[in-house]
Design a protein around this motif. Sequence first.
Motif, PDB file in Angstrom:
ATOM      1  N   VAL A  48     -72.528  54.048  -4.261  1.00  0.00           N
ATOM      2  CA  VAL A  48     -71.167  53.676  -4.594  1.00  0.00           C
ATOM      3  C   VAL A  48     -70.378  53.786  -3.600  1.00  0.00           C
ATOM      4  N   TRP A  49     -70.468  54.934  -2.726  1.00  0.00           N
ATOM      5  CA  TRP A  49     -69.785  54.979  -1.697  1.00  0.00           C
ATOM      6  C   TRP A  49     -69.910  53.803  -0.525  1.00  0.00           C
ATOM      7  N   GLU A  50     -71.037  53.658  -0.316  1.00  0.00           N
ATOM      8  CA  GLU A  50     -71.369  52.318   0.625  1.00  0.00           C
ATOM      9  C   GLU A  50     -70.829  51.021   0.208  1.00  0.00           C
ATOM     10  N   GLY A  51     -70.674  50.941  -1.171  1.00  0.00           N
ATOM     11  CA  GLY A  51     -70.280  49.853  -1.729  1.00  0.00           C
ATOM     12  C   GLY A  51     -68.725  49.459  -1.811  1.00  0.00           C
ATOM     13  N   LEU A  52     -67.953  50.565  -1.801  1.00  0.00           N
ATOM     14  CA  LEU A  52     -66.562  50.442  -1.952  1.00  0.00           C
ATOM     15  C   LEU A  52     -66.055  49.403  -0.784  1.00  0.00           C
ATOM     16  N   PRO A  53     -66.378  49.508   0.574  1.00  0.00           N
ATOM     17  CA  PRO A  53     -65.848  48.149   1.363  1.00  0.00           C
ATOM     18  C   PRO A  53     -66.194  46.983   0.852  1.00  0.00           C
TER      19      PRO A  53
ATOM     20  N   THR B 141     -73.065  44.458  -7.318  1.00  0.00           N
ATOM     21  CA  THR B 141     -73.043  44.138  -6.103  1.00  0.00           C
ATOM     22  C   THR B 141     -72.021  44.957  -5.293  1.00  0.00           C
ATOM     23  N   ILE B 142     -71.173  45.479  -6.241  1.00  0.00           N
ATOM     24  CA  ILE B 142     -70.274  46.550  -5.337  1.00  0.00           C
ATOM     25  C   ILE B 142     -70.604  48.033  -5.701  1.00  0.00           C
ATOM     26  N   VAL B 143     -70.933  48.511  -6.562  1.00  0.00           N
ATOM     27  CA  VAL B 143     -71.349  49.823  -6.772  1.00  0.00           C
ATOM     28  C   VAL B 143     -72.871  50.167  -7.028  1.00  0.00           C
ATOM     29  N   GLY B 144     -73.631  49.119  -6.907  1.00  0.00           N
ATOM     30  CA  GLY B 144     -74.967  49.248  -6.784  1.00  0.00           C
ATOM     31  C   GLY B 144     -75.417  49.080  -8.334  1.00  0.00           C
ATOM     32  N   PRO B 145     -76.794  48.936  -8.550  1.00  0.00           N
ATOM     33  CA  PRO B 145     -77.515  48.925  -9.768  1.00  0.00           C
ATOM     34  C   PRO B 145     -77.239  50.292 -10.509  1.00  0.00           C
ATOM     35  N   GLY B 146     -77.421  50.166 -11.792  1.00  0.00           N
ATOM     36  CA  GLY B 146     -77.248  51.482 -12.597  1.00  0.00           C
ATOM     37  C   GLY B 146     -76.359  51.361 -13.619  1.00  0.00           C
ATOM     38  N   VAL B 147     -76.300  52.621 -14.372  1.00  0.00           N
ATOM     39  CA  VAL B 147     -75.630  52.877 -15.568  1.00  0.00           C
ATOM     40  C   VAL B 147     -73.952  52.722 -15.160  1.00  0.00           C
ATOM     41  N   LEU B 148     -73.667  53.229 -14.061  1.00  0.00           N
ATOM     42  CA  LEU B 148     -72.042  53.290 -13.618  1.00  0.00           C
ATOM     43  C   LEU B 148     -71.631  51.833 -13.731  1.00  0.00           C
ATOM     44  N   ALA B 149     -72.371  50.880 -13.067  1.00  0.00           N
ATOM     45  CA  ALA B 149     -71.705  49.660 -13.015  1.00  0.00           C
ATOM     46  C   ALA B 149     -71.601  49.226 -14.596  1.00  0.00           C
ATOM     47  N   GLY B 150     -72.839  49.607 -15.309  1.00  0.00           N
ATOM     48  CA  GLY B 150     -72.743  49.112 -16.685  1.00  0.00           C
ATOM     49  C   GLY B 150     -71.512  49.676 -17.646  1.00  0.00           C
ATOM     50  N   ILE B 151     -71.022  51.025 -17.312  1.00  0.00           N
ATOM     51  CA  ILE B 151     -69.930  51.776 -18.031  1.00  0.00           C
ATOM     52  C   ILE B 151     -68.640  50.992 -17.504  1.00  0.00           C
ATOM     53  N   ILE B 152     -68.557  50.726 -16.090  1.00  0.00           N
ATOM     54  CA  ILE B 152     -67.211  50.305 -15.583  1.00  0.00           C
ATOM     55  C   ILE B 152     -67.182  48.775 -16.413  1.00  0.00           C
ATOM     56  N   ALA B 153     -68.188  47.994 -16.221  1.00  0.00           N
ATOM     57  CA  ALA B 153     -68.150  46.681 -16.847  1.00  0.00           C
ATOM     58  C   ALA B 153     -67.531  46.754 -18.209  1.00  0.00           C
TER      59      ALA B 153
END
Lengths: 268, 272
Positions: A48-53, B141-153
């Motif tokens: 997540v940290w990497e993706g922030l930029p 593409t921003i926070v990476g694959p996984g549950v977190l992306a789903g929750i935010i979406a």
Amino acid sequence: MSIAAPAPRHWKKPPLIKRAWLRWAFGLGAALYLALAFGTTEVNWSRVWEGLPRGAQFVSAFFPPDFVKRWDEIVEGISESLWMTVVSTVVGIALSIPVGVGAARNIAPVPVYYFCRAILAVSRSFQEVILAIFFVKLFGFGPFAGAVTLSLATIGFYGKLLAEDIEDMDAAQAEAVRATGASWLQWINFGVQPQVMPRMIGLGLYRLDINFRESAVVGIVGGGGIGATLDTAFERYEFDSAAAILLVIIVIVMLAEYSSGYLRRGLQ
Amino acid sequence: MMTVAVKGGTKIWQRRDRNAQLAIWASWLVAIVLFVYCFQLISEKTIWAFVWDAPAQAGDLAARMIPPDWGYIRQLGRPIWDTMNIATLGTVVAIFLAVPVAYCAARNTTPSVTLVRPVALFIIVASRSINSLIWALMLVTIVGPGVLAGIIAIGLRSIGFCAKLLYEAIEEIDEAQVEAVRSTGATGAQVTVFGIVPQVLPAFAGISVFRWDINIRESTVLGLVGAGGIGLELNAAITQLYWTQVSLILLVIIATVIVSEWVSAKVRHAII
């Protein structure tokens, strides 16, 4: 003789859930669930940290978005989406009328009622995207698969609302038409249809709106339309083009929403 | 007035007068032309041989999907739990963000009709017009694959829906009650808490549960773009052509959707 001090009076707002034990059980259950959910959710914080930029890059791509570089693809995608929207709304509504009439308990015989209700339940329980995956497998890539998907989804939505509207209609008016000796078709046409028509036109416009929005999604799995263009833009990390596409979608949806609201007010 | 046509000395009842009839004909004509034109364009992009072949293909696919691979169900517990978490936590996030947006969007509570309200309305439209799958595509593409992306979406997609229904509920409240609280000398915050909140609370709870139900449905597919949940398994099974697993996953999805619909209907029935 002393005067007893007045009991302190406190007013409390009545709670939403009146039974205390239910309220507590609900709160405890929610807390327990949240603890479990957070405990078992795996989040890769370093990723997540990497993706922030990259996120910042994406946000900055909106100022300004790049409409020019992929303009041809955007126009093609949007027009495909619009064709799909029109065709699927028309086909979907045309097919949902017999299903909806059949699914209204007050005018359909029982076997027909259950059959039509089953059709509605099946076509409503699957997400558009899952249907689209299968239709793309069957019909090949392109807007045809998307249009079939959206038509099917429209049947579930429109048929159900039509059936409910017919069930809520004023039986006396339909009875009056029947009393003139009208045939079944005349009865539906003059007794039932005028009662449900205004609301159904409004819902048709609303469904047109939904189908456009959904047409952006079926493209992601190969169903044609703007979704395919958007997916490509993300895969190439062309955030400025993606931003442009998103803005185009938002503007069209806003236009559709305002014009359909205007039309509906005019019709009712 | 009843419209009547005179034909050979006898009056015949007509539903509409001539102009109305012509207008209706014209709009039908326009609609049909538009439909045929659009269909023509789609048909140019379609390989019809594939379409005619589709029934045979469908039969073939169905034969491969039966019977479902029941043993595989043991591996589906975790993905379903993830899917439920995506839907529930996403709804919670959305509710927290939707409340201030709705407060700013409602005509009777907004701090400023000319400045704040249009911004809030734009947030609502933007969130509503972009499907959760597209939000997920972005977030993966921003926070990476996984549950977190789903929750935010799910959260981002639901803000607009919840805020729209909530601000409509706020606009329909009974002003007299608010007035009564205000006349006791209550501050702005007290007026909100004692005058407005109690009136919209049932609607608010109903909206949340309704959206949760929709979100369960939507979160089943987020995995297709990598955002976690049962969609990941579905995607894997489809790409590896394990059709017996695909049919089991579809059955599990239907069951989940039916249960969540039942729960939501029960809860809403209890509230309203």
